[in-house]
Write an enzyme that holds these catalytic residues in place. Structure first.
Site, mmCIF file in Angstrom:
data_model
loop_
_atom_site.group_PDB
_atom_site.id
_atom_site.type_symbol
_atom_site.label_atom_id
_atom_site.label_comp_id
_atom_site.label_asym_id
_atom_site.label_seq_id
_atom_site.Cartn_x
_atom_site.Cartn_y
_atom_site.Cartn_z
ATOM 1 N N ASP A 51 0.819 -1.214 0.000
ATOM 2 C CA ASP A 51 0.000 0.000 0.000
ATOM 3 C C ASP A 51 0.855 1.268 0.000
ATOM 4 O O ASP A 51 1.841 1.361 0.732
ATOM 5 C CB ASP A 51 -0.905 0.006 1.247
ATOM 6 C CG ASP A 51 -1.789 1.233 1.320
ATOM 7 O OD1 ASP A 51 -2.714 1.336 0.492
ATOM 8 O OD2 ASP A 51 -1.555 2.097 2.191
ATOM 9 N N TYR A 56 2.417 10.313 0.137
ATOM 10 C CA TYR A 56 3.488 9.826 1.021
ATOM 11 C C TYR A 56 4.850 10.332 0.543
ATOM 12 O O TYR A 56 5.263 10.061 -0.593
ATOM 13 C CB TYR A 56 3.499 8.288 1.096
ATOM 14 C CG TYR A 56 2.301 7.692 1.816
ATOM 15 C CD1 TYR A 56 1.408 8.483 2.549
ATOM 16 C CD2 TYR A 56 2.057 6.322 1.778
ATOM 17 C CE1 TYR A 56 0.327 7.926 3.201
ATOM 18 C CE2 TYR A 56 0.967 5.757 2.427
ATOM 19 C CZ TYR A 56 0.105 6.567 3.138
ATOM 20 O OH TYR A 56 -0.971 6.016 3.781
ATOM 21 N N SER A 154 -11.151 5.766 2.241
ATOM 22 C CA SER A 154 -10.325 5.733 3.447
ATOM 23 C C SER A 154 -10.799 6.818 4.398
ATOM 24 O O SER A 154 -10.830 7.996 4.034
ATOM 25 C CB SER A 154 -8.849 5.940 3.098
ATOM 26 O OG SER A 154 -8.073 5.909 4.278
ATOM 27 N N TRP A 209 -5.326 0.388 8.908
ATOM 28 C CA TRP A 209 -3.990 0.997 9.060
ATOM 29 C C TRP A 209 -3.610 1.264 10.507
ATOM 30 O O TRP A 209 -4.465 1.325 11.373
ATOM 31 C CB TRP A 209 -3.842 2.249 8.222
ATOM 32 C CG TRP A 209 -4.766 3.426 8.464
ATOM 33 C CD1 TRP A 209 -5.953 3.671 7.825
ATOM 34 C CD2 TRP A 209 -4.559 4.550 9.337
ATOM 35 N NE1 TRP A 209 -6.477 4.859 8.258
ATOM 36 C CE2 TRP A 209 -5.650 5.429 9.177
ATOM 37 C CE3 TRP A 209 -3.532 4.896 10.220
ATOM 38 C CZ2 TRP A 209 -5.768 6.631 9.887
ATOM 39 C CZ3 TRP A 209 -3.640 6.102 10.939
ATOM 40 C CH2 TRP A 209 -4.750 6.941 10.764
ATOM 41 N N PRO A 211 -2.044 -0.718 12.772
ATOM 42 C CA PRO A 211 -2.451 -1.746 13.731
ATOM 43 C C PRO A 211 -1.645 -1.692 15.026
ATOM 44 O O PRO A 211 -2.104 -2.168 16.055
ATOM 45 C CB PRO A 211 -2.184 -3.057 12.976
ATOM 46 C CG PRO A 211 -1.143 -2.716 11.967
ATOM 47 C CD PRO A 211 -1.458 -1.304 11.554
ATOM 48 N N LEU A 212 -0.446 -1.085 14.968
ATOM 49 C CA LEU A 212 0.360 -0.943 16.186
ATOM 50 C C LEU A 212 0.344 0.503 16.694
ATOM 51 O O LEU A 212 1.185 0.876 17.520
ATOM 52 C CB LEU A 212 1.805 -1.389 15.933
ATOM 53 C CG LEU A 212 1.986 -2.870 15.575
ATOM 54 C CD1 LEU A 212 3.460 -3.182 15.300
ATOM 55 C CD2 LEU A 212 1.455 -3.771 16.691
ATOM 56 N N GLN A 298 11.566 -6.382 11.743
ATOM 57 C CA GLN A 298 10.205 -6.129 12.247
ATOM 58 C C GLN A 298 9.193 -6.970 11.469
ATOM 59 O O GLN A 298 8.224 -7.481 12.049
ATOM 60 C CB GLN A 298 9.862 -4.639 12.125
ATOM 61 C CG GLN A 298 10.669 -3.754 13.065
ATOM 62 C CD GLN A 298 10.469 -2.267 12.806
ATOM 63 O OE1 GLN A 298 9.921 -1.881 11.768
ATOM 64 N NE2 GLN A 298 10.924 -1.439 13.722
ATOM 65 N N GLU A 301 9.311 -10.536 12.586
ATOM 66 C CA GLU A 301 8.605 -10.667 13.864
ATOM 67 C C GLU A 301 7.096 -10.587 13.653
ATOM 68 O O GLU A 301 6.340 -11.417 14.186
ATOM 69 C CB GLU A 301 9.060 -9.551 14.825
ATOM 70 C CG GLU A 301 8.275 -9.545 16.140
ATOM 71 C CD GLU A 301 8.664 -8.380 17.057
ATOM 72 O OE1 GLU A 301 9.768 -7.813 16.924
ATOM 73 O OE2 GLU A 301 7.826 -8.044 17.931
HETATM 74 P P1 NDP Z 1 1.917 0.467 12.453
HETATM 75 O O1 NDP Z 1 1.006 1.024 13.469
HETATM 76 O O2 NDP Z 1 2.069 -1.013 12.390
HETATM 77 O O3 NDP Z 1 3.335 1.165 12.670
HETATM 78 C C1 NDP Z 1 4.453 0.721 11.937
HETATM 79 C C2 NDP Z 1 5.739 1.227 12.574
HETATM 80 O O4 NDP Z 1 5.879 0.698 13.887
HETATM 81 C C3 NDP Z 1 6.949 0.735 11.816
HETATM 82 O O5 NDP Z 1 7.247 1.555 10.722
HETATM 83 C C4 NDP Z 1 8.008 0.746 12.887
HETATM 84 O O6 NDP Z 1 8.406 2.095 13.076
HETATM 85 C C5 NDP Z 1 7.220 0.271 14.103
HETATM 86 N N1 NDP Z 1 7.192 -1.200 14.229
HETATM 87 C C6 NDP Z 1 6.538 -2.101 13.436
HETATM 88 N N2 NDP Z 1 6.710 -3.349 13.871
HETATM 89 C C7 NDP Z 1 7.483 -3.264 14.971
HETATM 90 C C8 NDP Z 1 7.999 -4.219 15.862
HETATM 91 N N3 NDP Z 1 7.743 -5.520 15.700
HETATM 92 N N4 NDP Z 1 8.763 -3.788 16.904
HETATM 93 C C9 NDP Z 1 9.011 -2.468 17.073
HETATM 94 N N5 NDP Z 1 8.564 -1.517 16.254
HETATM 95 C C10 NDP Z 1 7.789 -1.901 15.210
HETATM 96 O O7 NDP Z 1 1.452 0.871 10.988
HETATM 97 P P2 NDP Z 1 1.575 2.275 10.181
HETATM 98 O O8 NDP Z 1 1.198 3.407 11.027
HETATM 99 O O9 NDP Z 1 2.877 2.294 9.489
HETATM 100 O O10 NDP Z 1 0.435 2.049 9.108
HETATM 101 C C11 NDP Z 1 0.577 0.979 8.179
HETATM 102 C C12 NDP Z 1 0.219 1.433 6.794
HETATM 103 O O11 NDP Z 1 -1.138 1.855 6.764
HETATM 104 C C13 NDP Z 1 0.983 2.645 6.273
HETATM 105 O O12 NDP Z 1 2.253 2.336 5.786
HETATM 106 C C14 NDP Z 1 0.062 3.104 5.170
HETATM 107 O O13 NDP Z 1 0.228 2.280 4.039
HETATM 108 C C15 NDP Z 1 -1.300 2.865 5.795
HETATM 109 N N6 NDP Z 1 -1.825 4.110 6.421
HETATM 110 C C16 NDP Z 1 -2.951 4.652 5.887
HETATM 111 C C17 NDP Z 1 -3.499 5.804 6.370
HETATM 112 C C18 NDP Z 1 -4.734 6.333 5.746
HETATM 113 O O14 NDP Z 1 -5.127 7.474 6.023
HETATM 114 N N7 NDP Z 1 -5.399 5.587 4.897
HETATM 115 C C19 NDP Z 1 -2.874 6.541 7.481
HETATM 116 C C20 NDP Z 1 -1.705 5.882 8.011
HETATM 117 C C21 NDP Z 1 -1.219 4.700 7.488
HETATM 118 P P3 NDP Z 1 9.886 2.544 13.556
HETATM 119 O O15 NDP Z 1 10.805 1.376 13.471
HETATM 120 O O16 NDP Z 1 10.256 3.648 12.654
HETATM 121 O O17 NDP Z 1 9.702 3.037 14.960
#
Ligand code: NDP
Length: 330
Positions: A51, A56, A154, A209, A211-212, A298, A301
């Site tokens: 996605d 972005y 969205s 989106w 999930p964490l 990540q 994991e």
């Molecule tokens: P998450 O909430 O899963 O956050 C991901 C971030 O968390 C990673 O980039 C990393 O950041 C950290 N992370 C992930 N896994 C781990 C782990 N196992 N241990 C420690 N840190 C971890 O998802 P996103 O917020 O990235 O959202 C996912 C996708 O959803 C986006 O890429 C986008 O495609 C979509 N999205 C859509 C939106 C919309 O308006 N439609 C808005 C936002 C996102 P780091 O290592 O840098 O700390």
């Protein structure tokens, strides 16, 4: 791990139940090489759905993800690629959901991605200033041109999505198939309540989106902000807001809850991130959980969250509710 594939809503398209997105990270926080390694790790673990969005990193995310798709020579039929339109640039006609921006924005995204078509095209936000008929017709035009296979929304309200379906039905056009809402343990109401009629009446699928919650639910922020994390990024207003929110009362309560979730994860023999992803995966109305990753480890994991889903018995789910205390009232 063996990946699970789910139908995207009522459609015949199968998406991996865990997918990978590029927000903040690809084209921004990490180099093209790291983005490529992450996407390869995802692909090698069975993730077929990637996605991105025109907004972005000002278009650079699509460019870097497009390079990765080319580089590894993956078969196009093995991939489900999505992008999203709403914020395409500075000009008055570079944003929103006018027919002009949907048609021009799609072409610009495809060029950056080096693709002939995307599988999924989302309206990144609702546009109350454009008539719904114009929006529905424009997405149908792009689909008829073969530049996208399905369209979705969205962060639209249930009401707005229902209106799009009513217009599509009246005009005998293709209605939105999927929504892309935020969903995680701290943000539940839309997915678990407001959208219930959409799954049932329209066969819509949710591709969720954060999930964490941007990593908060991995536990990585329990003892402060690690310098190599997303929230440490200085020149990003959204990350600055998230970083500052950790200091608020609400933020402190959330960190406490994440710590308690960590204890549940420990009892199950998994990481906090895996527990929180598995909890999302248990929701049958979700077609895919869109994850993010700044490094391949990540992803390694996070895909193991699939093995945690069967461990989430009723008892464990109740223990989680006991920590969260935010079950939507239906
Ligand atoms: P998450 O909430 O899963 O956050 C991901 C971030 O968390 C990673 O980039 C990393 O950041 C950290 N992370 C992930 N896994 C781990 C782990 N196992 N241990 C420690 N840190 C971890 O998802 P996103 O917020 O990235 O959202 C996912 C996708 O959803 C986006 O890429 C986008 O495609 C979509 N999205 C859509 C939106 C919309 O308006 N439609 C808005 C936002 C996102 P780091 O290592 O840098 O700390």
């Amino acid at each position: 791990t063996s990946m699970e594939y789910r139908y995207l809503g009522k459609s015949g398209l199968m998406v991996s139940c865990l997918s990978l997105g590029g927000w903040v990270t690809y084209g921004g926080q990490v180099s093209p090489e790291v983005a490529q390694m992450c996407m390869k790790t995802a692909y090698d673990n069975g993730i077929n759905f990637f996605d991105t969005a025109e907004v972005y990193s000002g278009g650079q995310c699509e460019i870097d993800m497009g390079v990765a798709i080319r580089k590894f020579g993956w078969k196009r039929s093995d991939l489900v690629i999505s992008t999203k339109l709403f914020w395409g640039g500075k000009g008055p006609n570079d944003r929103g959901l006018s027919r002009k921006h949907i048609v021009e924005g799609t072409d610009a995204s495809l060029k950056r991605l080096q693709l002939d078509y995307v599988d999924l095209l989302y309206a990144h936000r609702p546009d109350p200033d454009t008539p719904m008929e114009e929006i529905v017709r424009a997405f149908n035009y792009v689909i008829e041109q073969g530049k996208a296979f399905y369209w979705g929304t969205s962060e639209w309200s249930g009401q707005q999505i229902s209106e799009a379906h009513a217009v599509a039905q009246r005009l005998n056009l293709i209605a939105p198939l999927m929504e892309q809402p935020q969903y995680n343990m701290f943000h539940r109401d839309r997915v678990e309540k407001e959208y219930l009629p959409l799954y049932k009446n329209f066969g819509m699928g949710a591709t969720i989106w954060s999930p964490l919650a941007s990593g908060l639910l991995s536990g990585k922020y329990n003892d402060g902000v690690p310098p190599d994390s997303r929230l440490a990024i200085e020149d990003n207003a959204v990350m600055k807001r998230l970083r500052e929110s950790l200091e608020s009362e609400d933020g402190r309560v959330k960190i406490q809850k994440v710590t308690q979730l960590g204890h549940i994860a420990q009892r199950l023999g998994c990481t906090t991130a895996q527990l929180c992803l598995a909890w999302c995966l248990k929701n049958p109305n979700l077609s895919s959980v869109i994850t993010g990753a700044s490094r391949p480890s990540q992803i390694e994991e996070n895909v193991k969250a699939l093995q945690v889903v069967p461990l989430l018995t009723e008892e464990v789910m109740e223990a989680i509710e006991g920590v969260l205390m935010n079950r939507p009232v239906l």
